[in-house]
Design an enzyme around this catalytic site. Structure first.
Site: not given
Ligand code: AMP
Ligand code: MG
Length: 473
Positions: A86, A88-89, A121-122, A173, A245-246
Site C-alpha cells: 500500500g 506507505g509514503r 517514515d513516509g 506525480r 506492485d510497481n
Molecule cells: P517501492 O519499492 O519504492 O515501490 O516501495 C515498496 C513499498 O514500500 C510500498 O508499499 C511503499 O509505500 C513502501 N515504502 C517505501 N518507502 C517508504 C517510506 N520511506 N516510508 C513508508 N513506506 C515506504
Molecule cells: Mg512502489
C-alpha cells in the site's frame, strides 16, 4: 492568481477496503523547487503563486475538491509475496480529467506516514525526488509511456537515510492511474471476489472500455506491457524494481526508484543495490514482465465463469507474451538501425550489432545515435568489428528510403545519464538547482542536437562511473 484544480474523483467512490482516507502530513517549511506549468495547463489546473503551490504540493493544505487517500495493494517483491503493502509514503489527492478527456491521478510521494507505512517514515529525500522528476519527464519526451512530474517541493525537514540526514522533499506525480498488478493481488490474496470484481470493472472502465471480460482485459494489459518493456529496452532503460506492485495496469512506467540508463551496453547490466541476483537486469526485464502478468492472470481467473477453462485460456495468453515482446523489440531496434518494417530475417542484423557492442564496450546511446550522424565505429574498442557488421547493414539499408531521419527520430542524443543525475543531486543538496534545471531543459528535446549541450552526451569518465543506484526510500 489562486491555484485551482478541477478534481473529479472516482477512486474515492470505490468501497472503503480499497484505501485509507487521510490527508498528507504537513511539513515544517515547504518551499517550491519546481512546478511543471505546461503539464498543469494540460490538466486544466490554474496555477497559483509559489508559496501556495508549495503549501498544497508539500502537503500542508489539501486543495479544494481533493479526496486524499492512501491506496491499498499487495505485491511480489523480488519474487516473495507481501499480502499487505500500500501507499506507505504517498497520497492520492484525487483525479482530474485532462484536456484530451483522459483521467489522471494527482498523487503526492513523500507525503508522510499512512496506515501502510510499516517500518518506514513516509518520507522521501531530495535526491530520489529530483531523480524521478528528471527521469520521468525525459521518458515522456522520448515517447515512453510514463507517470509525469507536476511539482517538487522541499519540506525544510531532514530525512534520515543510510548516508545521514538528507533534505526532505515531496514529489507530485501524475499518472493515468496507480492501479497495479499488486492491487488485484491484494483482493485475490484475501479471496475477496466481490472487491476483485469491483476492481476489474473500475479498471476496465478507466483503461480498457472496449474489453468485454477479464480475458480481454488481460490480453490488452499484456499488449501494453509488452510494448512498454520493449520501449524501455530500446532506450537502454533499466527500471530496477519490477515488483508486481510497481507494474501498472495503465501500461505506464511508474515508481522510479533505483532506475538507470545504461552507458556501456551489456545485456546483464544491473544498477540497483538491492538487486543482488540480477532479477531486474536489463535483458531480464522481458522475462520478469511475463512473470508479473502471469500473477495478474492468476488473480483474474476467479472472475471467469469456468475457472478450469479460464486457466487454459489465460495460460495461452501469457505464453504468447514473450513473442509479442520480441516482435516489438525487433520493430523498435529495426527502426534504430534505419529499417521501416524489419522482418524476422533482420533479427540477426540487430542482434549482431548488439553482440558486437557488448563485446566492444560500446556506449548504447552514442553508438545508435552515431549510426545516423557518423562516427559509430569510433565507439568500438576495435572499430573494424563495427566495419564488418556495417557491410551487411549497408546492403540492407540500400532497400530503404528515409533511414537517416528514421534513425534520428528513434535514437536519442541525450539521456539522463547516471553520473549527471548524481552530479545534479549533489548540486541541489548544496543549494544549486541550476544543473537540475539544465538537465530538464535539454532532456525535453532528446532527439534534437542542441547547441552547448555536448557535455551531456558524454559517457562518464572512469572516476564518474556510477556502479550502483539506490531506492532511496
Ligand atoms: P517501492 O519499492 O519504492 O515501490 O516501495 C515498496 C513499498 O514500500 C510500498 O508499499 C511503499 O509505500 C513502501 N515504502 C517505501 N518507502 C517508504 C517510506 N520511506 N516510508 C513508508 N513506506 C515506504
Ligand atoms: Mg512502489
Amino acid at each position: 492568481m489562486t491555484l485551482s484544480i478541477p478534481f473529479d474523483n472516482s477512486y474515492a467512490k470505490l468501497p472503503p477496503k480499497f484505501y485509507a482516507r487521510l490527508d498528507p502530513m504537513p511539513v515544517r517549511q515547504p518551499r517550491l523547487i519546481r512546478f511543471n506549468e505546461a503539464l498543469a495547463e494540460d490538466l486544466g489546473i490554474m496555477s497559483g503563486d509559489s508559496s501556495e503551490l508549495a503549501e498544497v504540493f508539500g502537503g500542508n493544505r489539501p486543495p479544494h475538491g481533493a479526496a486524499p487517500l492512501a491506496q491499498a495493494y499487495a505485491g511480489h517483491q523480488f519474487g516473495g509475496f507481501s499480502p499487505q503493502l500500500g501507499d506507505g509514503r504517498a497520497n492520492l489527492l484525487g483525479e482530474v480529467v485532462d484536456r484530451d478527456g483522459r483521467r489522471r491521478d494527482i498523487h503526492l510521494k513523500g507525503s508522510g506516514p499512512t496506515p501502510y507505512s510499516r517500518m518506514g517514515d513516509g518520507r522521501a529525500w531530495l535526491g530520489p525526488v529530483l531523480r524521478e522528476y528528471v527521469v520521468s519527464e525525459a521518458m515522456h519526451a522520448m515517447g515512453v509511456p510514463t507517470s509525469r512530474a507536476l511539482a517538487a517541493v522541499a519540506t525544510g525537514e531532514p530525512v534520515y537515510r543510510e548516508n545521514g540526514a538528507m533534505p526532505g522533499a515531496v514529489l507530485t506525480r501524475v499518472a493515468s492511474s496507480h492501479i497495479r498488478v499488486g492491487t488485484f493481488q491484494f483482493f485475490a490474496a484475501r479471496r475477496d471476489t466481490e472487491s476483485l470484481k469491483a476492481l476489474f470493472e473500475y479498471t476496465r472502465d478507466r483503461h480498457y472500455p472496449d474489453c468485454a471480460d477479464p480475458a480481454e482485459l488481460l490480453q490488452a494489459a499484456i499488449a501494453r506491457q509488452a510494448g512498454l518493456v520493449a520501449q524501455w529496452m530500446a532506450v537502454g532503460f533499466i527500471h530496477g524494481v519490477m515488483n508486481t506492485d510497481n507494474t501498472a495496469l495503465s501500461g505506464e512506467t511508474i515508481d522510479y526508484g533505483p532506475c538507470a540508463f545504461m552507458d556501456v551496453y551489456h545485456p546483464v547490466t544491473v544498477f540497483s543495490s538491492i538487486d543482488a541476483h540480477g532479477r531486474y537486469a536489463y535483458d531480464n526485464q522481458a522475462n520478469v514482465i511475463v512473470w508479473n502478468m502471469a500473477q495478474l492472470a492468476s488473480c483474474l481467473v476467479s472472475l471467469m465463469p469456468d475457472e478450469n477453462v479460464a486457466v487454459e485460456e489465460f495460460t495461452r495468453i501469457v505464453h504468447d507474451m514473450p513473442a509479442q515482446i520480441e516482435a516489438e523489440r525487433l520493430r523498435l531496434f529495426g527502426r534504430k538501425i534505419g529499417l521501416a518494417s524489419p522482418g524476422q530475417e533482420d533479427a540477426a542484423l540487430v542482434d549482431g550489432l548488439l553482440e558486437a557492442m557488448a563485446a566492444q564496450q560500446a556506449d548504447f546511446t552514442n553508438t545508435f545515435r552515431a549510426l545516423a550522424t557518423g562516427g559509430a565505429r569510433d565507439e568500438f574498442t576495435d572499430p573494424t568489428v563495427f566495419d564488418k557488421w556495417a557491410e551487411g547493414w549497408q546492403q540492407r539499408l540500400a532497400q530503404e528510403t528515409g533511414s537517416t531521419e528514421r534513425m534520428l527520430a528513434a535514437n536519442p542524443a541525450y539521456i539522463p545519464r547516471n553520473h549527471r543525475i548524481e552530479q545534479m543531486i549533489a548540486a541541489a543538496v548544496a543549494g544549486d538547482h541550476a544543473p537540475f534545471e539544465r538537465l530538464l531543459a535539454v532532456l525535453q528535446n532528446p532527439y534534437e542536437t542542441q547547441d552547448g549541450a555536448e557535455d551531456l552526451t558524454r559517457p562518464p569518465e572512469p572516476s564518474e562511473v556510477v556502479h550502483q543506484t539506490f531506492c532511496g526510500t
